[in-house]
Every structure is written in structure tokens, then in C-alpha cells.
Design a protein around this motif. Structure first.
Motif: not given
Lengths: 267, 287
Positions: A63-66, A206-216, A220-222, B113-120
């Protein structure tokens, strides 16, 4: 001169060590994603594909990938389209306030992520927009625009404007000139901008983390998985695939950018 | 009408309008809202819109907030210094000492270009108590017990951020080195300068704009970094962004979150301005 030649191997080996520093940390993700043990530590305990097989069963992940794909594609289309106009304006036309306008469009690059994220949350809530994929897209277009504009501007810079004038003189319409002259030359830049802005969005957290609501989105999933040690091997497998994907996308973007350079140089 | 539309500046305005308006709107309006919130106060679940300096007074009096702000600036400063120092020789190498410039530039930018989150995340795995580095050193027999000073502290934050921002330092310095007119270097040699004098008196001062650009590109976002202190910082490595996130999340005190954001912006702007002015004058003095 002899001194400089002495310096050369020193600087060269420093450069090699630096590359190792850049690459080694990231390489541990793939190494341990094939490790049979669940603890990320040496010695390695055996080779397995099971963490990759488990990924296919994780519905929340798919779902998150989608979500990430939707957000990434929308961001890439919108920021490349708006960026194309702006890049042309900055590369071809001189107008009062061009410098400040260019500076403003580059501004998102240097605002700390937490400030962008929190202030956009405040804005969207005040506008009556609940956090959703839509708000993430709006934020990601903001973050991706500087990349689109700078890539596209360099393709316009390298392309001789007299080609367009020649097309007009030979009786082409504005649309015809754009389609038959401008587009073919700038197309690789457009592809490159599309790929880069997609990657910017796909990796943004970070931005997605703040703005995701219930659609990660995927990052955000990771983030939600990183806290659980039991999920660690799965996260490693997922991370490995993502890094591979990002690198392939970037190499493709670089390939198109170079083709753009070569095609405009040869014309 | 037709003539004015075809004029050069009219076209420029029309074409750049969507991007400028979009970015301008999303910079100005959220910033105005944040400033407004910073003068409001949280009243349980409602926001009290009476203007007050109460948030700022509280924030300035709170030793934790002061500590986090200072620590954020110090960590970002260390990261900037370390990154630029490590990157300068690489930029120099690519600009002057290799024929394969394009290849090297791609090599240094790929990891970005690899995700910043993953590098951390990778650094968290490496530096952990039972992590890759400790277990590796134990297996080889270089240490007898795991090193504990490497994770969940400010050192780990500095190291991880310096790694994450490396390409951003190389590229601007490379560009400024690349622009140096080779005849200036020849002139310095002809006038009897040694290689080191030539570097200090010609190359280094002329590359100061690149160093300034690299420093700002790293320093400004790093002060407000959220992911790295959250993942590898532990209690002693938390930064201002982590507190801002708490205000907008669990604590649900947007006015205080906005106040902290505005304070962070002001501190960043002040430090950056002092830095740019002093480095520019230093660059002029060497010449």
C-alpha cells in the motif's frame, strides 16, 4: 613540477579512501539483507532470500509503495511542467526581476525540512485540507521544483535559439516550432528532470511524515518499521531494493542528460 | 496587444509565473501563519488568538530549549566544517588532477540519490552496540568488548550527517575551482611562487565563493535535521527539530512549535550572515 607529481598519488589515494567512506555504509544494507541471522552483526550466518520473499506478503508495504508511486509520478509531472516554463523564461528571456525570481524558485533547497514540513501542515489545516496524498504532492512539488528548473535550464542554455528563429522564418507556427524543433532537443532534459523529481519525491521523508495522515508513503512506512528489531531483516531487504531502484533511475537520468548535451552540441 | 505579448519581458513573466507564484505562495503564507501562531497561545484544544510574547519568554527561559538550540548550531557547525574540510581535496582532485572528471562527479553524487532515511539507518546499524563495526572488530580481535561511545550521542550525529551531506560540499567547491583562469596559476609560478604559496595565494582565495556556498547548503538544513538525531542521537544528541516535531505531534502545542521554528530560522540566519561576512573578508585579506 616534480613536487606536484609527488602530490598526485597522495591525493589520488585520498580520493579512493573518500569514495570508500561514501559507499561502504550503504553497502552494508545489501550484505546483511542476504544474511540468515536476524541480528545485524558479524559474523554472517548464512545466505538466504527469505527476507525478500517475505516482502511480497506485507500488504501495508505494498500500500505504501502504491502511495509513493502515485505521489512520485504526480510530483514529477507537475514540477517538470511548471519547471519547463520557468526554465525557458530564465534561460531565454530577460526581464526585470529575473534574478530574484530565480533565487526564489531555488529557495526550497535551503529551508530546513522541519520548517517546511511544520509550516505546510499549519497552512493546509488552516485551508481546510486534511493531510492526504494530495497535500504530500503539493509539498513535494515545492521541494522538487528547484531540481526541475536547474536541469531544464541547462538544457535550454545549451540549445541554440537561432534554430527556433530559423523555424519561424521558414513558416512554422509557434506550436509547430515547439513540437518539431524545441521539444526534440529539450526532450532528454525533460526525461532527466522527470526522473530526478520522481526520485526526490520517492525518497522524501520529513514532509511526508507530517502530511501523510493515514496514507503513508514508503519512507514513512520504513520509519514505522525501523523501531521493531524483529522487522529489521525485512527493512534491509526493502532498503536494498530501493537503493538499487534509485541508482538505476539516476543513471538513466544522467544518460538522458548527456544525450541532451551531445545532441545539442552536434547540431 | 499582440505586440506587447510578444515582447521579451512579457514572455518571461508569463512563463515564469506559475513556478514563482507557487513557490512564493508556499514560502510567504506558511511563514506568515507561523509568525502569527508564535504570538498566539495554546488553550487546551483551542488556540487563543490574543497577541502575546509569552511563548518567546517561555522559550528563552527554558534551559532545555536553549540547550537544544545551541547544540543544533554547534552540531551543524561541526558537520559543516568537517564536510567542507574532507570535501575540498576531492573537489581539488576532480578539478585539477584527473582526466575523468565526469566519472568522478557521478561517483561522488550517486550515494546522495539513495534515500537519506536509509543512509542514516545504515549508520545506526553500523555504530550500534552490537552493530556492524563492533561485531566486526570483535570478530577480527581488535577489541575485547564493544565500543559504546559511538552510538546515541552527538559524535554519531556529526559523523552520520557529514556522510550524508558530502556531495553537497564537493560540487560547489569543484565549480569554483573549475572557473579559475589557468593563466593566473601560471603567472603565480612565473613570479616565483612555490606550489604551496600558489595554492594559498591564488587557488584558495578564488575558491572561497564555492566554500561559502557549500557551507550554507550544508549548515542551513542541518540545523533543522530531524531524522539523524532521532535515529542515532540518543538523549544527548537530540536537536531542535526533534522538539519542534513533538510540539506539532504528541504535545499538540502549535504556537510553541511555531515559536521554536521562528527562533531556529532567526538563529540560522544570524549565524549564516556572520559566517559569510567573516569568510569574505578573510578571503580578501589573503589576497
Amino acid at each position: 613540477m616534480t613536487r606536484l607529481q609527488h602530490l598526485r598519488p597522495g591525493l589520488g589515494s585520498y580520493a579512493a579512501a573518500y569514495l570508500a567512506f561514501l559507499y561502504l555504509p550503504v553497502l552494508f544494507l545489501p550484505v546483511f539483507s542476504f544474511n540468515a541471522g536476524t541480528i545485524v552483526a558479524f559474523p554472517l550466518t548464512g545466505f538466504t532470500f527469505q527476507w525478500y520473499e517475505k516482502l511480497a506478503e506485507a500488504d501495508a508495504l505494498l500500500g505504501a509503495l502504491g502511495n509513493s508511486l502515485i505521489v512520485g509520478l504526480a510530483t514529477a509531472v507537475i514540477s517538470t511542467a511548471i519547471g519547463l516554463f520557468a526554465a525557458r523564461a530564465f534561460a531565454r528571456h530577460s526581464f526585470f526581476g529575473r534574478g530574484p525570481a530565480e533565487g526564489l524558485v531555488m529557495l526550497p533547497l535551503v529551508i530546513p525540512g522541519i520548517i517546511v514540513a511544520s509550516s505546510m501542515l499549519v497552512l493546509f489545516i488552516n485551508m481546510g485540507l486534511q493531510p492526504s496524498l494530495l497535500t504530500i504532492i503539493a509539498g513535494h512539488v515545492f521541494l522538487a521544483l528547484p531540481f526541475a528548473v536547474s536541469i531544464l535550464k541547462s538544457s535550454f542554455d545549451q540549445f541554440d535559439g537561432s534554430l527556433e528563429e530559423a523555424a519561424y522564418d521558414l513558416g512554422e507556427t509557434v506550436v509547430g516550432t515547439f513540437r518539431r524543433v524545441t521539444l526534440p532537443v529539450v526532450a532528454p532534459g525533460i526525461v532527466s528532470s522527470f526522473l530526478v523529481t520522481f526520485t526526490v519525491s520517492f525518497d522524501e521523508f520529513v514532509l511526508a511524515f507530517f502530511l501523510a495522515g493515514n496514507e503513508p508513503t514508503l519512507p514513512v512506512y520504513i520509519w514505522s518499521q525501523i523501531r521493531f528489531p524483529a522487522k529489521l531483516p525485512n527493512t534491509l531487504a526493502l532498503g536494498t531494493l530501493l537503493i538499487l531502484g534509485s541508482i538505476l533511475l539516476l543513471l538513466a537520468a544522467e544518460y538522458f542528460r548527456r544525450r541532451a548535451e551531445r545532441s545539442s552540441a552536434s547540431r | 496587444m499582440a505586440i506587447s505579448l510578444r515582447s521579451d519581458s512579457a514572455k518571461g513573466y508569463a512563463l515564469s509565473m506559475p513556478a514563482v507564484v507557487y513557490v512564493g505562495f508556499l514560502v510567504a503564507v506558511p511563514l506568515a501563519l507561523m509568525v502569527a501562531h508564535s504570538f498566539w497561545t495554546q488553550d487546551y484544544i483551542d488556540i487563543n488568538r490574543e497577541l502575546t510574547l509569552e511563548n518567546y519568554r517561555q522559550a528563552v527561559d527554558d534551559p532545555l530549549i536553549r540547550l537544544l538550540l545551541i547544540r543544533s548550531v554547534v552540531i551543524a557547525g561541526l558537520v559543516t566544517g568537517l564536510t567542507v574540510l574532507l570535501a575540498y581535496p576531492i573537489a581539488y582532485f576532480i578539478a585539477f588532477k584527473t582526466q575523468k572528471k565526469a566519472l568522478w562527479l557521478i561517483l561522488v553524487t550517486i550515494p546522495f540519490w539513495s534515500s537519506y532515511l536509509l543512509r542514516v539507518f545504515a549508520w545506526k546499524l553500523i555504530l550500534g552496540y552490537n552493530g556492524v563495526l563492533n561485531s566486526g572488530l570483535l570478530t577480527v580481535g581488535l577489541i575485547d568488548e564493544p565500543l559504546s561511545f559511538i552510538l546515541y550521542n552527538p559524535n554519531a550525529v556529526v559523523l552520520t550527517l557529514a556522510h550524508a551531506w558530502a556531495p553537497f560540499a564537493i560540487l560547489p567547491i569543484y565549480v569554483s575551482l573549475q572557473k579559475i583562469d589557468p593563466s593566473l596559476l601560471e603567472a603565480a609560478t612565473d613570479l616565483g611562487n612555490t606550489a604551496i604559496e600558489r595554492f594559498l595565494r591564488v587557488t584558495l582565495p578564488l575558491s572561497i565563493p564555492g566554500v561559502i556556498a557549500a557551507s550554507l547548503i550544508i549548515f542551513i538544513p542541518t540545523v533543522g535535521d530531524y531524522v539523524t538525531p532521532a535515529l542515532v542521537g540518543g538523549a544527548d544528541g537530540k536537536m531542535i527539530a526533534n522538539l519542534i516535531q513533538v510540539q506539532f505531534g504528541a504535545a499538540n502545542d502549535w504556537p510553541m512549535g511555531a515559536t521554536l521554528s521562528i527562533m531556529a530560522i532567526l538563529v540560522v540566519a544570524f549565524v549564516a550572515a556572520v559566517f559569510v561576512i567573516s569568510l569574505r573578508s578573510a578571503g580578501r585579506r589573503i589576497r
